[in-house]
Design a protein around this motif. Structure first.
Motif: not given
Ligand SMILES: [Fe+2]
Length: 276
Positions: A109-111, A207-212, A227-234, A251-252
């Motif tokens: 993410f930071c990159s 940043i970390l709040a999102i990733v965590d 959760l599936a990654m897609e559901a977590a992203m939603a 960005v994420f």
């Protein structure tokens, strides 16, 4: 030299010849001197060149040595930090691998945000250590299956500050404090420990709040299936502007769409992957 030698007497001619012979000898001497001078300068120049070359080589050796030592210290620090982080996870089996995954995704993410090597190195430490303050939270709370009582939750909420206090004592880790202290702040100001809102929250915390949260949703907890990654992203997108920074969430999202979150989770946790 005179123009018309045929009009000269023999003595005059001999005088002319003697004169020019003397002149040419003088010139030859001058020329020899000049050549000697040039030769001695060439020696000096050569000596200087050799000295400069040797200085440059010394400097280069020094530089390589310092770089090597810096690398060793950094590896040692990361190993120590990793061991510290693991000591938390050892007490809380349901979060096993959490800090490692969070570190990988935080680096990616930071990159993507354009951070450079030194900042990435700090981000990795911050991500590895974000929950280090849980050392100060009793096992009964940390390992409790199910919901925490309000009093227990208050104690749990102490962990960012405890973590920041721990890092305060280690100079090399001080730059990682914003990750640790601010990862539970919310964009709408309803987070903790300081209740900061919007851009008052250091970018490290946003940043970390999102990733965590993303990792918490996609990993197994005792009280629910992952959760599936897609559901977590939603869910992250749904909470953009309330819980999460609305400029960072897209960005994420792109990072996820480009497959870089999957890649970060599968590859080795190395800075070099992200240093351009
Ligand atoms: Fe935390």
């Amino acid at each position: 030299m005179r123009d018309d030698l045929s009009t000269l007497t023999r003595e005059e001619l001999e005088r002319e010849v003697r004169y020019w012979r003397a002149q040419s000898l003088l010139l030859a001497e001058d020329f020899g001197g000049l050549r000697a001078q040039l030769a001695s300068h060439a020696d000096e120049v050569e000596t200087l060149r050799a000295q400069l070359l040797s200085y440059a080589q010394d400097l280069n050796r020094e530089y390589q040595l310092v770089r090597q030592r810096t690398g060793e210290i950094e590896r040692l620090l990361v190993a120590t930090v990793g061991a510290l982080a693991n000591s938390i996870e050892a007490r809380d089996p349901y979060t096993r691998g959490h800090t490692d995954r969070v570190s990988r995704v935080t680096l990616a993410f930071c990159s993507r945000l354009g951070w450079k090597r030194e900042q990435l190195s700090i981000a990795r430490m911050g991500a590895l250590l974000h929950d280090i303050g849980k050392i100060g939270v009793p096992d009964a709370i940390l390992r409790k299956p199910g919901r925490l009582s309000p009093a227990e939750y208050e104690q749990m909420k102490q962990h960012p500050q405890i973590g920041a206090q721990i890092l305060q004592g280690i100079d090399a880790l001080v730059p990682a404090i914003p990750f640790v202290l601010s990862h539970h702040e919310r964009w709408d100001g309803k987070g903790y420990p300081q209740g900061l809102a919007g851009r008052e929250i250091p970018i490290e915390g946003r940043i970390l709040a999102i990733v965590d949260a993303f990792d918490a949703m996609t990993s197994t907890r005792v009280y629910r299936a992952p959760l599936a990654m897609e559901a977590a992203m939603a869910e992250i997108v749904r909470c953009s502007g309330t819980q999460f920074d609305p400029e960072l969430v897209p960005v994420f999202e792109r990072l996820f769409a480009d497959g870089l979150i999957h890649q970060a989770l599968e590859s080795e946790l190395t800075l070099e992957l992200y240093v351009v």
